[in-house]
Design a protein around this motif. Structure first.
Motif, PDB file in Angstrom:
ATOM      1  N   UNK A  19      38.564  56.898  23.402  1.00 40.54           N
ATOM      2  CA  UNK A  19      39.862  57.557  23.359  1.00 40.54           C
ATOM      3  C   UNK A  19      39.823  58.736  24.331  1.00 40.54           C
ATOM      4  N   UNK A  20      40.984  59.206  24.771  1.00 42.73           N
ATOM      5  CA  UNK A  20      41.006  60.263  25.777  1.00 42.73           C
ATOM      6  C   UNK A  20      40.275  61.520  25.310  1.00 42.73           C
ATOM      7  N   UNK A  21      39.578  62.145  26.240  1.00 41.72           N
ATOM      8  CA  UNK A  21      38.943  63.431  26.005  1.00 41.72           C
ATOM      9  C   UNK A  21      39.666  64.449  26.878  1.00 41.72           C
ATOM     10  N   UNK A  22      40.326  65.396  26.267  1.00 42.20           N
ATOM     11  CA  UNK A  22      41.114  66.361  27.022  1.00 42.20           C
ATOM     12  C   UNK A  22      40.241  67.090  28.044  1.00 42.20           C
ATOM     13  N   UNK A  23      40.669  67.037  29.300  1.00 42.99           N
ATOM     14  CA  UNK A  23      39.918  67.674  30.378  1.00 42.99           C
ATOM     15  C   UNK A  23      39.106  66.716  31.209  1.00 42.99           C
ATOM     16  N   UNK A  24      39.004  65.433  30.793  1.00 43.07           N
ATOM     17  CA  UNK A  24      38.221  64.444  31.526  1.00 43.07           C
ATOM     18  C   UNK A  24      39.074  63.221  31.839  1.00 43.07           C
ATOM     19  N   UNK A  25      38.909  62.667  33.037  1.00 44.38           N
ATOM     20  CA  UNK A  25      39.582  61.418  33.376  1.00 44.38           C
ATOM     21  C   UNK A  25      38.592  60.318  33.748  1.00 44.38           C
ATOM     22  N   UNK A  26      37.331  60.689  34.000  1.00 43.44           N
ATOM     23  CA  UNK A  26      36.308  59.698  34.349  1.00 43.44           C
ATOM     24  C   UNK A  26      35.259  59.537  33.254  1.00 43.44           C
ATOM     25  N   UNK A  27      35.639  59.821  32.035  1.00 44.85           N
ATOM     26  CA  UNK A  27      34.700  59.751  30.919  1.00 44.85           C
ATOM     27  C   UNK A  27      34.623  58.334  30.343  1.00 44.85           C
ATOM     28  N   UNK A  28      33.418  57.862  30.087  1.00 46.51           N
ATOM     29  CA  UNK A  28      33.248  56.596  29.366  1.00 46.51           C
ATOM     30  C   UNK A  28      31.820  56.458  28.838  1.00 46.51           C
ATOM     31  N   UNK A  47      26.662  58.547  27.907  1.00 47.60           N
ATOM     32  CA  UNK A  47      28.041  58.677  28.360  1.00 47.60           C
ATOM     33  C   UNK A  47      28.034  59.278  29.760  1.00 47.60           C
ATOM     34  N   UNK A  48      29.046  58.976  30.543  1.00 50.38           N
ATOM     35  CA  UNK A  48      29.160  59.523  31.893  1.00 50.38           C
ATOM     36  C   UNK A  48      30.542  60.134  32.100  1.00 50.38           C
ATOM     37  N   UNK A  49      30.631  61.111  32.989  1.00 51.83           N
ATOM     38  CA  UNK A  49      31.921  61.737  33.279  1.00 51.83           C
ATOM     39  C   UNK A  49      31.820  62.563  34.548  1.00 51.83           C
ATOM     40  N   UNK A  50      32.958  63.127  34.925  1.00 50.38           N
ATOM     41  CA  UNK A  50      32.974  64.174  35.937  1.00 50.38           C
ATOM     42  C   UNK A  50      32.543  65.490  35.286  1.00 50.38           C
ATOM     43  N   UNK A  51      32.623  66.588  36.046  1.00 50.20           N
ATOM     44  CA  UNK A  51      32.248  67.883  35.488  1.00 50.20           C
ATOM     45  C   UNK A  51      32.998  68.173  34.191  1.00 50.20           C
ATOM     46  N   UNK A  52      32.309  68.811  33.272  1.00 47.95           N
ATOM     47  CA  UNK A  52      32.924  69.148  31.987  1.00 47.95           C
ATOM     48  C   UNK A  52      33.510  70.555  31.995  1.00 47.95           C
ATOM     49  N   UNK A  53      33.616  71.164  33.170  1.00 47.72           N
ATOM     50  CA  UNK A  53      34.118  72.538  33.260  1.00 47.72           C
ATOM     51  C   UNK A  53      35.508  72.703  32.654  1.00 47.72           C
ATOM     52  N   UNK A 156      31.886  62.683  39.048  1.00 46.47           N
ATOM     53  CA  UNK A 156      31.423  61.582  38.198  1.00 46.47           C
ATOM     54  C   UNK A 156      31.279  60.286  38.962  1.00 46.47           C
ATOM     55  N   UNK A 157      31.005  60.374  40.270  1.00 39.03           N
ATOM     56  CA  UNK A 157      31.036  59.181  41.110  1.00 39.03           C
ATOM     57  C   UNK A 157      29.670  58.829  41.695  1.00 39.03           C
ATOM     58  N   UNK A 158      29.064  59.733  42.467  1.00 46.63           N
ATOM     59  CA  UNK A 158      27.846  59.377  43.194  1.00 46.63           C
ATOM     60  C   UNK A 158      26.568  59.748  42.450  1.00 46.63           C
ATOM     61  N   UNK A 159      26.345  61.018  42.169  1.00 45.52           N
ATOM     62  CA  UNK A 159      25.149  61.375  41.408  1.00 45.52           C
ATOM     63  C   UNK A 159      25.190  60.742  40.021  1.00 45.52           C
ATOM     64  N   UNK A 160      26.366  60.795  39.412  1.00 45.31           N
ATOM     65  CA  UNK A 160      26.539  60.154  38.107  1.00 45.31           C
ATOM     66  C   UNK A 160      26.435  58.644  38.236  1.00 45.31           C
ATOM     67  N   UNK A 161      27.026  58.085  39.300  1.00 44.30           N
ATOM     68  CA  UNK A 161      26.977  56.641  39.503  1.00 44.30           C
ATOM     69  C   UNK A 161      25.578  56.133  39.746  1.00 44.30           C
ATOM     70  N   UNK A 162      24.788  56.883  40.513  1.00 41.49           N
ATOM     71  CA  UNK A 162      23.408  56.478  40.770  1.00 41.49           C
ATOM     72  C   UNK A 162      22.583  56.529  39.479  1.00 41.49           C
ATOM     73  N   UNK A 163      22.815  57.560  38.673  1.00 42.65           N
ATOM     74  CA  UNK A 163      22.101  57.668  37.395  1.00 42.65           C
ATOM     75  C   UNK A 163      22.492  56.530  36.456  1.00 42.65           C
ATOM     76  N   UNK A 164      23.778  56.209  36.387  1.00 44.07           N
ATOM     77  CA  UNK A 164      24.225  55.092  35.551  1.00 44.07           C
ATOM     78  C   UNK A 164      23.623  53.781  36.039  1.00 44.07           C
ATOM     79  N   UNK A 183      32.467  50.680  39.916  1.00 42.04           N
ATOM     80  CA  UNK A 183      33.804  50.554  40.480  1.00 42.04           C
ATOM     81  C   UNK A 183      34.909  50.937  39.506  1.00 42.04           C
ATOM     82  N   UNK A 184      34.600  51.116  38.224  1.00 42.05           N
ATOM     83  CA  UNK A 184      35.605  51.702  37.333  1.00 42.05           C
ATOM     84  C   UNK A 184      35.959  53.105  37.806  1.00 42.05           C
ATOM     85  N   UNK A 185      34.976  53.859  38.273  1.00 40.56           N
ATOM     86  CA  UNK A 185      35.243  55.192  38.801  1.00 40.56           C
ATOM     87  C   UNK A 185      35.993  55.120  40.122  1.00 40.56           C
ATOM     88  N   UNK A 186      35.592  54.199  40.992  1.00 40.18           N
ATOM     89  CA  UNK A 186      36.278  54.043  42.275  1.00 40.18           C
ATOM     90  C   UNK A 186      37.749  53.709  42.056  1.00 40.18           C
TER      91      UNK A 186
END
Length: 257
Positions: A19-28, A47-53, A156-164, A183-186
């Motif tokens: 479900x949506x996490x407020x502040x994140x769009x690339x979370x899964x 779990x992976x995401x963009x910055x949680x700032x 949440x794309x490259x460093x996160x993508x490589x780790x995933x 490619x879900x992030x792309x």
């Protein structure tokens, strides 16, 4: 690790997005991906995401409900320094600079200023030439306190993508499933750009890959095909406990490849 009550009854696809996490769009969740043995990767572990700032109290509440208890921040120190928002007291945050830009300028000369650091063309060289960087990430993921672990960089794309990619390969996920996770992030780049005010980099990344005789898809597939978990473990000098923790996703599966 048992499934979170929030995800136990969802389909594999729905549970990845959650479900949506407020502040994140690339979370899964990395759960729900097919493994070669026919099983699925377990939910609620990584779990992976963009910055949680930009996550605010309601977003942290949602992450807590999903079982997240640790954040592993893959960003460089100057990137982290811009984050001054409060974190909940139940959260453990671990910082691991995956890039190692300051310590490894000779490596980054070939990838930074030319934009290739925004493509999968640098993934396999980074894992091969700087194994200690990913090794430190894997150690942090394996040694985190009990609960789900969220890892992130900026987009949440490259460093996160490589780790995933490494984590999914570690439990023998189908190569096509590893690709689909990336490619879900792309595919979500427009939404991320709209949410952050940053430009969508995908067209430029494709252009860069084309200049090197490939595509984003081809470059990522080559990274997956060329990656060796055993070599990474050995080159990084990881202890057996960490290797086991990664191969079993912190004990959530009985065995890796």
């Amino acid at each position: 690790m048992p499934s979170s009550p929030d995800t136990a009854n969802l389909t594999a696809v729905d549970a990845r997005v959650l479900r949506p996490v407020e502040g994140l769009v690339n979370f899964r969740d990395l759960g729900g991906r097919r493994r070669r043995d026919g099983t699925l990767t377990p939910h609620g572990v990584f779990f992976r995401s963009e910055t949680v700032d930009l996550v605010r109290p309601r977003g942290w509440d949602a992450l807590h409900a999903l079982g997240v208890r640790t954040v592993v921040d893959l960003r460089q120190p100057p990137e982290r320094a811009r984050d001054t928002t409060a974190r909940p007291d139940w959260l453990t945050t671990v910082h691991v600079d995956l890039d190692g830009l300051a310590e490894n300028p000779e490596f980054w000369e070939g990838y930074w200023n030319n934009g290739l650091m925004g493509t999968p063309l640098y993934y396999l060289p980074h894992l091969t030439r700087l194994p200690d960087r990913m090794g430190a990430v894997l150690q942090a993921l394996a040694d985190a306190p009990p609960g789900g672990v969220l890892f992130h960089c900026m987009a949440g794309r490259d460093r996160t993508g490589m780790t995933a990619m490494v984590l999914l390969a570690a439990v023998d996920a189908e190569p096509e499933e590893i690709r689909e996770d990336y490619f879900e992030t792309v595919r979500n780049a427009d939404a991320f750009a709209a949410a952050t005010g940053r430009p969508n980099p995908e067209a430029e990344s494709e252009k860069l890959c084309a200049g090197h005789g490939t595509s984003m898809d081809g470059a990522f597939r080559a990274a997956v095909d060329g990656f060796s978990l055993q070599r990474l473990f050995d080159d990084a000098g990881l202890p057996e406990a960490v290797r086991t923790g990664i191969r079993t996703w912190r004990g959530a599966v009985t065995a890796g490849p």
